[in-house]
Design a protein around this motif. Sequence first.
Motif, PDB file in Angstrom:
ATOM      1  N   TRP A 252     -11.329  13.717   3.954  1.00 33.29           N
ATOM      2  CA  TRP A 252     -11.623  12.610   3.029  1.00 33.29           C
ATOM      3  C   TRP A 252     -12.468  11.532   3.706  1.00 33.29           C
ATOM      4  O   TRP A 252     -12.214  10.341   3.516  1.00 33.29           O
TER       5      TRP A 252
ATOM      6  N   LEU B 290     -10.227   8.851  10.405  1.00 40.43           N
ATOM      7  CA  LEU B 290      -8.818   8.607  10.757  1.00 40.43           C
ATOM      8  C   LEU B 290      -7.918   9.622  10.049  1.00 40.43           C
ATOM      9  O   LEU B 290      -7.118  10.310  10.672  1.00 40.43           O
ATOM     10  N   THR B 291      -8.100   9.744   8.724  1.00 43.05           N
ATOM     11  CA  THR B 291      -7.227  10.594   7.908  1.00 43.05           C
ATOM     12  C   THR B 291      -7.423  12.071   8.251  1.00 43.05           C
ATOM     13  O   THR B 291      -8.532  12.508   8.548  1.00 43.05           O
TER      14      THR B 291
ATOM     15  N   PHE C 121       9.200   2.065   5.907  1.00 50.31           N
ATOM     16  CA  PHE C 121       8.205   3.146   5.924  1.00 50.31           C
ATOM     17  C   PHE C 121       8.826   4.506   6.213  1.00 50.31           C
ATOM     18  O   PHE C 121       8.316   5.527   5.796  1.00 50.31           O
TER      19      PHE C 121
ATOM     20  N   GLY D 104      -2.108  11.261   6.133  1.00 48.76           N
ATOM     21  CA  GLY D 104      -2.829  10.291   5.317  1.00 48.76           C
ATOM     22  C   GLY D 104      -2.226   8.902   5.495  1.00 48.76           C
ATOM     23  O   GLY D 104      -2.676   8.113   6.319  1.00 48.76           O
ATOM     24  N   SER D 105      -1.146   8.645   4.757  1.00 54.73           N
ATOM     25  CA  SER D 105      -0.474   7.340   4.885  1.00 54.73           C
ATOM     26  C   SER D 105       0.122   7.150   6.272  1.00 54.73           C
ATOM     27  O   SER D 105       0.363   6.029   6.696  1.00 54.73           O
TER      28      SER D 105
ATOM     29  N   PHE E 167     -16.059   7.063   9.651  1.00 50.38           N
ATOM     30  CA  PHE E 167     -14.845   6.656  10.360  1.00 50.38           C
ATOM     31  C   PHE E 167     -13.777   7.690  10.045  1.00 50.38           C
ATOM     32  O   PHE E 167     -13.306   7.777   8.899  1.00 50.38           O
TER      33      PHE E 167
ATOM     34  N   THR F 230     -15.528   9.322   4.144  1.00 54.86           N
ATOM     35  CA  THR F 230     -16.696   8.804   3.414  1.00 54.86           C
ATOM     36  C   THR F 230     -17.938   8.901   4.293  1.00 54.86           C
ATOM     37  O   THR F 230     -17.910   8.508   5.467  1.00 54.86           O
TER      38      THR F 230
ATOM     39  N   GLU G 205       1.570   1.993  -2.639  1.00 54.82           N
ATOM     40  CA  GLU G 205       2.946   2.019  -2.120  1.00 54.82           C
ATOM     41  C   GLU G 205       2.994   1.510  -0.674  1.00 54.82           C
ATOM     42  O   GLU G 205       3.904   0.762  -0.302  1.00 54.82           O
TER      43      GLU G 205
ATOM     44  N   THR H 282      -2.333   3.216   0.406  1.00 53.65           N
ATOM     45  CA  THR H 282      -2.042   3.339  -1.029  1.00 53.65           C
ATOM     46  C   THR H 282      -1.302   2.086  -1.515  1.00 53.65           C
ATOM     47  O   THR H 282      -0.808   1.275  -0.725  1.00 53.65           O
TER      48      THR H 282
HETATM   49  P1  FAD Z   1      -0.263  10.715   1.161  1.00 52.90           P
HETATM   50  O1  FAD Z   1      -0.146   9.916   2.380  1.00 52.90           O
HETATM   51  O2  FAD Z   1       0.052  12.171   1.213  1.00 52.90           O
HETATM   52  O3  FAD Z   1       0.464  10.038  -0.034  1.00 52.90           O
HETATM   53  C1  FAD Z   1       0.811  10.716  -1.256  1.00 52.90           C
HETATM   54  C2  FAD Z   1       1.743   9.786  -2.064  1.00 52.90           C
HETATM   55  O4  FAD Z   1       2.936   9.540  -1.297  1.00 52.90           O
HETATM   56  C3  FAD Z   1       1.110   8.405  -2.322  1.00 52.90           C
HETATM   57  O5  FAD Z   1       1.501   7.942  -3.583  1.00 52.90           O
HETATM   58  C4  FAD Z   1       1.736   7.551  -1.250  1.00 52.90           C
HETATM   59  O6  FAD Z   1       1.779   6.165  -1.559  1.00 52.90           O
HETATM   60  C5  FAD Z   1       3.146   8.147  -1.185  1.00 52.90           C
HETATM   61  N1  FAD Z   1       3.784   7.825   0.095  1.00 52.90           N
HETATM   62  C6  FAD Z   1       3.421   8.229   1.358  1.00 52.90           C
HETATM   63  N2  FAD Z   1       4.253   7.690   2.258  1.00 52.90           N
HETATM   64  C7  FAD Z   1       5.161   6.933   1.571  1.00 52.90           C
HETATM   65  C8  FAD Z   1       6.267   6.128   1.950  1.00 52.90           C
HETATM   66  N3  FAD Z   1       6.610   5.937   3.223  1.00 52.90           N
HETATM   67  N4  FAD Z   1       6.982   5.528   0.966  1.00 52.90           N
HETATM   68  C9  FAD Z   1       6.624   5.660  -0.344  1.00 52.90           C
HETATM   69  N5  FAD Z   1       5.570   6.408  -0.756  1.00 52.90           N
HETATM   70  C10 FAD Z   1       4.857   7.034   0.194  1.00 52.90           C
HETATM   71  N6  FAD Z   1      -9.898   8.201   5.255  1.00 52.90           N
HETATM   72  C11 FAD Z   1     -10.594   7.952   6.407  1.00 52.90           C
HETATM   73  O7  FAD Z   1     -10.041   8.033   7.499  1.00 52.90           O
HETATM   74  N7  FAD Z   1     -11.911   7.615   6.360  1.00 52.90           N
HETATM   75  C12 FAD Z   1     -12.596   7.522   5.184  1.00 52.90           C
HETATM   76  O8  FAD Z   1     -13.799   7.200   5.188  1.00 52.90           O
HETATM   77  C13 FAD Z   1     -11.893   7.793   3.966  1.00 52.90           C
HETATM   78  N8  FAD Z   1     -12.560   7.770   2.774  1.00 52.90           N
HETATM   79  C14 FAD Z   1     -11.904   8.195   1.643  1.00 52.90           C
HETATM   80  C15 FAD Z   1     -12.632   8.360   0.455  1.00 52.90           C
HETATM   81  C16 FAD Z   1     -11.999   8.847  -0.678  1.00 52.90           C
HETATM   82  C17 FAD Z   1     -12.792   9.083  -1.928  1.00 52.90           C
HETATM   83  C18 FAD Z   1     -10.609   9.093  -0.667  1.00 52.90           C
HETATM   84  C19 FAD Z   1      -9.900   9.576  -1.896  1.00 52.90           C
HETATM   85  C20 FAD Z   1      -9.891   8.930   0.493  1.00 52.90           C
HETATM   86  C21 FAD Z   1     -10.529   8.497   1.671  1.00 52.90           C
HETATM   87  N9  FAD Z   1      -9.845   8.412   2.891  1.00 52.90           N
HETATM   88  C22 FAD Z   1     -10.523   8.138   4.056  1.00 52.90           C
HETATM   89  C23 FAD Z   1      -8.449   8.856   2.966  1.00 52.90           C
HETATM   90  C24 FAD Z   1      -7.449   7.820   2.479  1.00 52.90           C
HETATM   91  O9  FAD Z   1      -7.308   6.779   3.407  1.00 52.90           O
HETATM   92  C25 FAD Z   1      -6.117   8.554   2.249  1.00 52.90           C
HETATM   93  O10 FAD Z   1      -6.305   9.339   1.080  1.00 52.90           O
HETATM   94  C26 FAD Z   1      -4.956   7.586   2.062  1.00 52.90           C
HETATM   95  O11 FAD Z   1      -4.652   6.942   3.275  1.00 52.90           O
HETATM   96  C27 FAD Z   1      -3.688   8.288   1.526  1.00 52.90           C
HETATM   97  O12 FAD Z   1      -3.418   9.450   2.223  1.00 52.90           O
HETATM   98  P2  FAD Z   1      -3.148  10.838   1.441  1.00 52.90           P
HETATM   99  O13 FAD Z   1      -4.242  11.008   0.456  1.00 52.90           O
HETATM  100  O14 FAD Z   1      -2.942  11.881   2.465  1.00 52.90           O
HETATM  101  O15 FAD Z   1      -1.824  10.605   0.616  1.00 52.90           O
END
Ligand code: FAD
Length: 396
Positions: A174, A143-144, A395, A149-150, A141, A176, A379, A377
């Motif tokens: 990222w 999405l990211t 957000f 990410g978030s 899947f 899976t 947060e 996350t």
């Molecule tokens: P960011 O969004 O860059 O966040 C970094 C930090 O900033 C975090 O602490 C976050 O909480 C904070 N932050 C961001 N926005 C805000 C806000 N508005 N207010 C306060 N704090 C904020 N994704 C898929 O689509 N499919 C998958 O199968 C999948 N599998 C995964 C498997 C693993 C092992 C991992 C580690 C991740 C996977 N992901 C997958 C991705 C995962 O969903 C993202 O890592 C997650 O959504 C966070 O995005 P980011 O890592 O880019 O962090």
Amino acid sequence: MSDPRKAAAPDPDDFLDVDGSLSAEERDIRDTVRGFAARELLPDVADWFDAGTIPEPRALAKSFGDLGVFGMHLDGYGCAGASAVAYGLACRELEAVDSGLRSFVSVQGSLAMTAIHKFGSEEQKNAWLPRMAAGELIGCFGLTEPDSGSDPGSMRTRARRDGSDWVLDGTKMWITNGSIADVAVVWATTEEGIRGFVVPTDAPGFSANTVHGKLSLRASVTSELVLDGVRLPADALLPGSSGLGSPLSCLNEARYGIVWGAVGAARACYRAALDYAATREQFGRPIAGFQLTQRKLADMVVDVNQAALTALQLGRLKDAGRCHHTQVSFGKFACVAAAQRVAREARSIHGANGITLEYPVLRHMLNLETVATYEGTEEIHALSLGHAVTGISAFR
Ligand code: FAD
Ligand code: TGC
């Protein structure tokens, strides 16, 4: 009124007798998955984590398919049509072994299969779901993205029409099971907003690169997906998908499974700490006899049981068709944080032994860093709860 002095002493492994309110069918499913996990997964999982991979993912997928856990909460198309509670119990028992193994099942069933089940045409459902349920085909899947990410609404992957075809360009990160998948559900922006696409991974222009060097979720494959002019026929579009709400509604299903999974990881750490504390002696007696250790165990048993109650209540709400996505956020926020606290305390009770793979506690603790990050996350779920109770979105 019943006399509390005559009540049976609580079971340390289920202090509030949460499982006592399960139906016979739910208990059967729990015991089946627990037995499978103990036989087929637990003996090898530390080696897989150490190696940073799942050595035979196809065989594992087939075993999960035979067990009936892929898409088990979905109806028809070879899926079991089980209750939300039954699905949650399966996630709990799998994650008691390792979060990466529950993730395998979540991504296949709650994300890839759910997207096709919710938004696919009859032809797409018939083409993909029975073989995915059986574990013959692996799904992922996407999405990211590297820069989204978030905030998945900012995704850059684009799908443009070319005649009756679609052409996809972009990078997902990222993901899976990305590099072992037969099919990727990919979310992309189009002129009509965000839509979902079913992408066979042998399509020209599609490639997947495994992420190496992870210190968490090592018994799981994580990948980058590259879509370089991937040309797909018109029927690759998931016709029912429309806007960011579509992928987010799939996430609710996976997040729900994570709520239960976190209970499993927490329970495994608590049980390991109880065993260790009872046998490890220092200053002439078991460390379980020290007040500071008992405080840790008391905190742990409270966290495990409160998380278990939360998971069960969400399951009952879901089975009654009354679970709002912000209640799932409540569960993910509360239960994953509880599991992290439990894993941390369990590791400390194990002393130096706690940093090895001989005991499960640091493995779970490291995995839970991922669990607290993916599927929203900590947060993001705090903000989702804040929004729900104040009516004010923070957000952006
Ligand atoms: P960011 O969004 O860059 O966040 C970094 C930090 O900033 C975090 O602490 C976050 O909480 C904070 N932050 C961001 N926005 C805000 C806000 N508005 N207010 C306060 N704090 C904020 N994704 C898929 O689509 N499919 C998958 O199968 C999948 N599998 C995964 C498997 C693993 C092992 C991992 C580690 C991740 C996977 N992901 C997958 C991705 C995962 O969903 C993202 O890592 C997650 O959504 C966070 O995005 P980011 O890592 O880019 O962090
Ligand atoms: P926002 O404007 O709030 O919402 C857009 C539309 O979506 C609706 N919506 C939801 N619908 C269903 N379920 C939810 N949970 C929903 N949340 C929001 C919303 O009502 C709106 O609908 P409409 O009709 O008004 O258009 O969107 P936003 O851009 O402000 O973002 C909201 C936010 C931050 C909550 C969302 O983007 C988010 O959840 N971010 C986290 C991303 C995330 O969780 N990614 C996970 C990727 S997959 C993964 O990690 C797999 S890990 C492997 C495993 O599961 O084991």
